[in-house]
Design a protein around this motif. Structure first.
Motif, mmCIF file in Angstrom:
data_model
loop_
_atom_site.group_PDB
_atom_site.id
_atom_site.type_symbol
_atom_site.label_atom_id
_atom_site.label_comp_id
_atom_site.label_asym_id
_atom_site.label_seq_id
_atom_site.Cartn_x
_atom_site.Cartn_y
_atom_site.Cartn_z
ATOM 1 N N ARG A 175 -33.506 -19.242 12.044
ATOM 2 C CA ARG A 175 -32.453 -18.230 11.916
ATOM 3 C C ARG A 175 -31.837 -17.930 13.275
ATOM 4 N NH1 ARG A 175 -35.881 -15.441 8.361
ATOM 5 N NH2 ARG A 175 -35.233 -16.360 6.386
ATOM 6 N N ILE A 192 -29.485 -20.686 14.514
ATOM 7 C CA ILE A 192 -28.184 -20.742 13.817
ATOM 8 C C ILE A 192 -27.335 -19.500 14.081
ATOM 9 C CG2 ILE A 192 -27.104 -20.893 11.521
ATOM 10 C CD1 ILE A 192 -29.789 -22.232 10.580
ATOM 11 N N GLN A 193 -28.020 -18.366 14.315
ATOM 12 C CA GLN A 193 -27.382 -17.050 14.437
ATOM 13 C C GLN A 193 -26.061 -17.054 15.222
ATOM 14 O OE1 GLN A 193 -28.955 -14.047 13.280
ATOM 15 N NE2 GLN A 193 -26.951 -13.163 13.740
ATOM 16 N N VAL A 197 -22.211 -20.270 13.271
ATOM 17 C CA VAL A 197 -21.431 -20.848 12.176
ATOM 18 C C VAL A 197 -20.418 -19.807 11.723
ATOM 19 C CG1 VAL A 197 -21.497 -21.740 9.823
ATOM 20 C CG2 VAL A 197 -23.343 -22.306 11.409
ATOM 21 N N SER A 243 -18.631 -18.749 8.816
ATOM 22 C CA SER A 243 -18.713 -19.068 7.383
ATOM 23 C C SER A 243 -17.354 -18.946 6.699
ATOM 24 C CB SER A 243 -19.758 -18.183 6.701
ATOM 25 O OG SER A 243 -19.579 -16.850 7.098
ATOM 26 N N THR A 281 -31.829 -28.682 14.448
ATOM 27 C CA THR A 281 -30.814 -27.769 13.929
ATOM 28 C C THR A 281 -29.695 -27.541 14.952
ATOM 29 O OG1 THR A 281 -32.465 -26.735 12.534
ATOM 30 C CG2 THR A 281 -30.479 -25.457 12.948
ATOM 31 N N GLU A 284 -22.908 -25.119 4.983
ATOM 32 C CA GLU A 284 -23.348 -24.243 3.900
ATOM 33 C C GLU A 284 -24.854 -24.443 3.648
ATOM 34 O OE1 GLU A 284 -23.412 -22.879 -0.162
ATOM 35 O OE2 GLU A 284 -21.957 -24.560 -0.194
ATOM 36 N N SER A 343 -27.096 -22.875 6.356
ATOM 37 C CA SER A 343 -27.388 -21.440 6.267
ATOM 38 C C SER A 343 -28.577 -21.180 5.332
ATOM 39 C CB SER A 343 -26.143 -20.679 5.800
ATOM 40 O OG SER A 343 -25.839 -21.062 4.472
ATOM 41 N N ARG A 344 -28.858 -22.123 4.438
ATOM 42 C CA ARG A 344 -30.012 -21.965 3.538
ATOM 43 C C ARG A 344 -31.298 -22.548 4.107
ATOM 44 N NH1 ARG A 344 -26.227 -23.503 -0.450
ATOM 45 N NH2 ARG A 344 -27.117 -25.581 -0.404
#
Ligand code: M6R
Length: 361
Positions: free
Chosen positions: A21, A24-25, A28, A30, A164, A190, A193-194
């Motif tokens: 998390r 990625i924080q 992106v 979205s 990542t 997308e 994010s999962r």
């Protein structure tokens, strides 16, 4: 401390939903389905003609993973062991981006590779976990993986964060180089994010301990895969040998018949890593090892009859974008290595002969 875990490695394996998390924080967007890496100005990579990734050990496997992704998107990209790169000196120009991947940012071979590439005129980028490490000082740019401190000698959460962060960097390079955001890219982001949730699902449901128990005492442990799953297979084998001291080897599934198959017996379980790309070919390779009597452990999101018939055990991963499937698969293999080493009573956080950081060449 170890927060109730018997080993730092086990704790760090379980930290991955959180570390991913953080990786990625804020990176992106979205709304637009694009990567936002504020570290780099607009069009920073527009003139990149080729990418060389240099690294050692686990970081080299993350580099291989990224080279596969970049090349598939039309960017010439090659992963090198940093120690070999310095000797081979592949030609570079000011349009060559050399990405040095290193958890510590202090690995001597990797620093040396960067120095040579830089003095030959290449542009250099440090992808590391450690702020203000030597690597960040030697490189033109830095992208931090933000995995948090890793105490165990065996790299776990830093590998998944490297992959990542490299996925994000790859998307940015492709976007800058082609000047467009693609449908492909939106789908991938997308799924990205999962990813922390997917890894949590693996941690909650993994049967890796039972698998480790079932094959304790085997002659050797083999790991195969193709494409990104090749790098994940190599990483699975490295983790396994590093902490269990058992003979473990990773191979490209395509290479099997060119030699390694001679080693396969009833006493050598084969871990077959599927990514969702080229799975039919990998299934055929799994059938080949099964025909030699080897137990097959499939690491896959597939649940169909073909897998059920083939595999003695399945280590399940959630269905995701094939470019990301290797992350969840890697977590399953981290757990197998951990439990195998634990059953043997190995000193998991400090394996013999190894150091967290290798500062001599
Ligand atoms: O700090 P680095 O990422 O540059 O380290 C590279 C290797 O020494 C390291 O990944 C090593 O292979 C790990 N112990 C593997 O678990």
């Amino acid at each position: 401390g170890k927060s109730g875990y018997a080993h730092f490695m086990h704790k760090e394996i379980h930290e991955q939903p959180e570390s991913l998390r953080r990786t990625i924080q804020g990176r992106v967007n979205s709304l637009t389905g694009t990567v936002a890496l504020d570290e780099f100005p607009t069009d920073a990579f527009a003139d990149v003609e080729q990418v060389h990734l240099v690294a050692m050990g686990t970081s080299h496997h993350a580099a291989m993973y990224a080279a596969t992704l970049l090349a598939a998107r039309g960017i010439p990209a090659y992963a090198f062991m940093a120690g070999e790169y310095s000797l081979a000196r592949p030609p570079v120009t000011d349009r060559t981006l050399v990405v040095a991947v290193s958890q510590s940012g202090e690995t001597a071979d990797t620093l040396d590779a960067v120095r040579r590439a830089r003095s030959a005129g290449a542009r250099t980028l440090a992808l590391t976990n450690v702020v203000a490490s030597s690597l960040t000082r030697e490189c033109d740019d830095t992208l931090l993986i933000r995995a948090g401190p890793e105490i165990g000698v065996a790299a776990t959460k830093t590998f998944t964060s490297q992959v990542t962060a490299l996925v994000l960097l790859c998307e940015r390079i492709v976007a800058d180089a082609t000047g467009a955001s693609s449908r492909e890219s939106r789908d991938l982001l997308e799924s990205l994010s999962r990813l922390p949730g997917d890894v949590q699902a693996v941690l909650d449901t993994s049967t890796a301990e039972a698998v480790a128990r079932a094959y304790a005492g085997s002659d050797a442990y083999f790991f195969i895969g193709r494409g990104i799953a090749h790098s994940v297979a190599l990483e699975g084998a490295l983790k396994f040998k590093e902490i269990s001291y058992e003979h473990a080897e990773g191979f490209a599934a395509s290479e099997l018949k060119h030699g390694p198959l001679a080693l396969v017996t009833e006493q050598t379980p084969v871990f077959v890593v599927f990514s969702g790309r080229h799975d039919e070919m990998t299934l055929n390779n799994a059938k080949e090892v099964q025909a030699r009597g080897a137990p097959v452990v499939a690491v896959t999101s597939r649940t169909d009859g073909e897998i059920a018939e083939l595999a003695d055990h399945v280590l399940s991963i959630p269905e995701t974008h094939p470019d990301l499937a290797g992350v969840a698969a890697n977590v399953q293999l981290q757990l197998v290595a951990y439990h195998a080493a634990n059953l043997l009573g190995r000193p998991i956080d400090k394996p013999r002969n190894l150091a967290k950081c290798v500062t001599v060449e």
